[in-house]
Design a protein around this motif. Structure first.
Motif, short mmCIF file in Angstrom:
data_model
loop_
_atom_site.label_atom_id
_atom_site.label_comp_id
_atom_site.label_asym_id
_atom_site.label_seq_id
_atom_site.Cartn_x
_atom_site.Cartn_y
_atom_site.Cartn_z
N UNK A 31 0.05 3.95 -28.08
CA UNK A 31 0.81 5.16 -27.80
C UNK A 31 1.49 5.07 -26.43
N UNK A 32 0.78 4.54 -25.46
CA UNK A 32 1.35 4.40 -24.12
C UNK A 32 2.52 3.41 -24.12
N UNK A 33 2.37 2.32 -24.86
CA UNK A 33 3.46 1.34 -24.95
C UNK A 33 4.68 1.95 -25.63
N UNK A 34 4.45 2.70 -26.70
CA UNK A 34 5.56 3.33 -27.40
C UNK A 34 6.27 4.33 -26.49
N UNK A 35 5.51 5.02 -25.66
CA UNK A 35 6.10 5.97 -24.72
C UNK A 35 6.99 5.26 -23.71
N UNK A 36 6.58 4.06 -23.30
CA UNK A 36 7.40 3.27 -22.37
C UNK A 36 8.73 2.91 -23.02
N UNK A 37 8.70 2.51 -24.29
CA UNK A 37 9.93 2.15 -25.00
C UNK A 37 10.83 3.38 -25.15
N UNK A 38 10.24 4.51 -25.54
CA UNK A 38 11.00 5.74 -25.75
C UNK A 38 11.72 6.17 -24.47
N UNK A 39 11.08 5.93 -23.33
CA UNK A 39 11.65 6.33 -22.06
C UNK A 39 12.43 5.21 -21.39
N UNK A 40 12.78 4.18 -22.18
CA UNK A 40 13.47 3.02 -21.62
C UNK A 40 14.85 3.32 -21.09
N UNK A 41 15.56 4.30 -21.67
CA UNK A 41 16.93 4.57 -21.26
C UNK A 41 17.03 5.73 -20.27
N UNK A 42 16.36 6.83 -20.57
CA UNK A 42 16.55 8.03 -19.76
C UNK A 42 15.28 8.48 -19.02
N UNK A 43 14.20 7.78 -19.18
CA UNK A 43 12.96 8.19 -18.52
C UNK A 43 12.99 7.93 -17.02
N UNK A 44 12.32 8.77 -16.27
CA UNK A 44 12.23 8.58 -14.82
C UNK A 44 11.25 7.45 -14.50
N UNK A 45 11.42 6.87 -13.33
CA UNK A 45 10.52 5.79 -12.91
C UNK A 45 9.09 6.27 -12.83
N UNK A 46 8.90 7.50 -12.34
CA UNK A 46 7.55 8.04 -12.19
C UNK A 46 6.86 8.19 -13.54
N UNK A 47 7.58 8.73 -14.53
CA UNK A 47 6.96 8.92 -15.84
C UNK A 47 6.62 7.59 -16.50
N UNK A 48 7.51 6.61 -16.37
CA UNK A 48 7.24 5.30 -16.96
C UNK A 48 6.07 4.62 -16.26
N UNK A 49 5.97 4.81 -14.94
CA UNK A 49 4.84 4.25 -14.19
C UNK A 49 3.52 4.86 -14.67
N UNK A 50 3.53 6.17 -14.93
CA UNK A 50 2.32 6.84 -15.41
C UNK A 50 1.88 6.29 -16.77
N UNK A 51 2.85 6.12 -17.66
CA UNK A 51 2.52 5.60 -18.99
C UNK A 51 2.10 4.14 -18.94
N UNK A 52 2.72 3.36 -18.06
CA UNK A 52 2.30 1.96 -17.94
C UNK A 52 0.91 1.86 -17.32
N UNK A 53 0.60 2.78 -16.40
CA UNK A 53 -0.74 2.83 -15.85
C UNK A 53 -1.78 3.17 -16.90
N UNK A 54 -1.44 4.12 -17.77
CA UNK A 54 -2.34 4.49 -18.86
C UNK A 54 -2.51 3.34 -19.84
N UNK A 55 -1.41 2.63 -20.12
CA UNK A 55 -1.48 1.46 -21.02
C UNK A 55 -2.39 0.39 -20.44
#
Length: 217
Positions: free
Chosen positions: A95-119
């Motif tokens: 789920x965390x990896x999928x969230x990183x992909x979903x936020x690949x274009x418009x996601x903020x750096x902070x949100x992607x960092x949070x999801x990568x940390x969870x992954x």
């Protein structure tokens, strides 16, 4: 001691399952209820994962609840032990990896960092649950590649390096913590014997030995 006196089975398996049993015993929580509560968080996390896709939240929450909570019911029939805990870690990781992909274009750096940390943390938990969890590196590589290819730019290279570091540090927290406790208690560096480099070399050497003469029986 940490996991009891050291013998041939103390570290034969990764220790997350006994750690989980010890934690719920401390708070007097039955195993089946603890497993249900563990999986109860997954539908909510799934809802946050697909938020940028603007799907109907009610339908997502219902389908995720039916799918994820069914796993705990299935466990009651199959009497799985650490497999259910690994399943939770695996689903959280994916789920965390999928969230990183979903936020690949418009996601903020902070949100992607949070999801990568969870992954990374989920990967670490999976590694102290089952010894063969290293195969999870493949979906991680695919997800990070998808994140980069969603919007190729110089800025994206920096983001990719940053989230990779965050994921690695988060992965190291559970793995190195358990390894440190094992080192202090038993002199074994690693979550389990099969994840210890010296043990693997010894096992490989013993497995390669052949008798100098062979006789038919």
């Amino acid at each position: 001691q940490w996991l009891g006196p050291f013998d041939q089975i103390t570290l034969s398996k990764a220790p997350f399952f006994p750690m989980f049993l010890g934690a719920i015993h401390t708070v007097s929580l039955p195993l089946r209820i603890a497993e249900f509560l563990l999986y109860l968080a997954l539908p909510i996390i799934a809802l946050r994962v697909v938020a940028p896709l603007r799907l109907a939240p009610g339908k997502v929450l219902f389908l995720a609840s039916v799918f994820f909570l069914f796993i705990t019911v299935l466990n009651n029939e199959l009497r799985q032990g650490r497999g259910v805990k690994f399943g939770f870690n695996l689903i959280l990781f994916l789920l965390s990896l999928f969230s990183i992909i979903v936020r690949g274009r418009n996601g903020t750096t902070t949100s992607v960092m949070c999801w990568s940390g969870l992954a990374g943390f989920a990967f670490g938990l999976a590694s102290i649950t089952r010894e063969e969890a290293s195969w999870l590196l493949l979906p991680a590589a695919v997800a990070f590649a998808g994140f980069f290819l969603a919007d190729v730019s110089r800025r994206k290279v920096g983001q990719l390096i940053l989230i990779s570091m965050v994921a690695w540090l988060s992965y190291s927290v559970p793995v190195q913590s358990v390894s440190l406790v094992n080192e202090m208690a038993y002199g074994i560096d690693g979550p389990s014997l099969r994840q210890n480099e010296s043990f693997r070399k010894l096992y490989s050497m013993l497995s390669s030995l052949e008798p100098s003469t062979q006789k038919r029986f």
